[in-house]
Scaffold this active site. Sequence first.
Site, short mmCIF file in Angstrom:
data_model
loop_
_atom_site.label_atom_id
_atom_site.label_comp_id
_atom_site.label_asym_id
_atom_site.label_seq_id
_atom_site.Cartn_x
_atom_site.Cartn_y
_atom_site.Cartn_z
N LYS A 1 25.33 13.60 22.27
CA LYS A 1 26.17 13.73 23.45
C LYS A 1 26.79 15.12 23.51
O LYS A 1 27.29 15.62 22.50
CB LYS A 1 27.27 12.67 23.44
CG LYS A 1 26.75 11.25 23.54
CD LYS A 1 27.86 10.24 23.48
CE LYS A 1 27.30 8.82 23.59
NZ LYS A 1 28.36 7.80 23.50
N VAL B 1 27.79 7.13 29.71
CA VAL B 1 27.09 7.56 30.92
C VAL B 1 26.90 6.33 31.81
O VAL B 1 26.77 5.22 31.31
CB VAL B 1 25.72 8.20 30.59
CG1 VAL B 1 25.92 9.53 29.90
CG2 VAL B 1 24.84 7.28 29.75
N CYS C 1 18.86 4.96 31.08
CA CYS C 1 20.01 4.09 31.31
C CYS C 1 19.99 3.53 32.73
O CYS C 1 20.01 4.30 33.70
CB CYS C 1 21.29 4.89 31.06
SG CYS C 1 22.78 4.09 31.66
#
Length: 207
Positions: A45, A58, A18
């Site tokens: 998660k 996130v 990410c």
Amino acid sequence: MAAVSKRSVMTLYSGQTCPLSHRIRFVLAEKGITADIVPVSGDNKPEELLDLNPYGTVPTLVDRDLALYGTKIIAEYLDERFPHPPLMPVDPVSRAKARLVLYRIEKDWYGPLDRLIEGGETDAEGARKALIESLTASNELFANMPYFLSEDLSIMDCAVAPLLWRLPHYGIELPEQAQAVLDYAERIFALDSFQRSLTDAERVMRP
């Protein structure tokens, strides 16, 4: 990634590829803040993440009894909580200008990147073109100073560098007209703090 020079009881829930999580890991590494990194991937998660962050997104940072989400909120909190080295300007006018630059980075560069990550192939081609054109048109912004619009590494570099790192992974090759962007990227990528901010999954995103 684990920085070692400042003690902390922080926990960062971080996506392994990410770019927003990467921005926070870069801030942590640059400031030498130790944090426990909890990897989060896809739909897998941790249950506690949903308790801490109603969106389950996130990055999410936990500092004692405080849970923060939203990349810019986390980055500015870390800069205020650990002021050395500073990543945001001190005076209000310069801080406002830095936030405006971050807003444009989000709109002009992260917008197309999001389309590349989440969109279909038809939309992806348009996103690649938009990102190449926008970065190339901004070449001069990278040419005059060692860091992005600054003599020192700043919050803006922490936003720009993770995006540039991912370009080859998404089939983006910048032209000669963007040489200053490419030179800037290599300078930032060589920093020890940037290297420590990378996950194993991110390291293989570049040849």
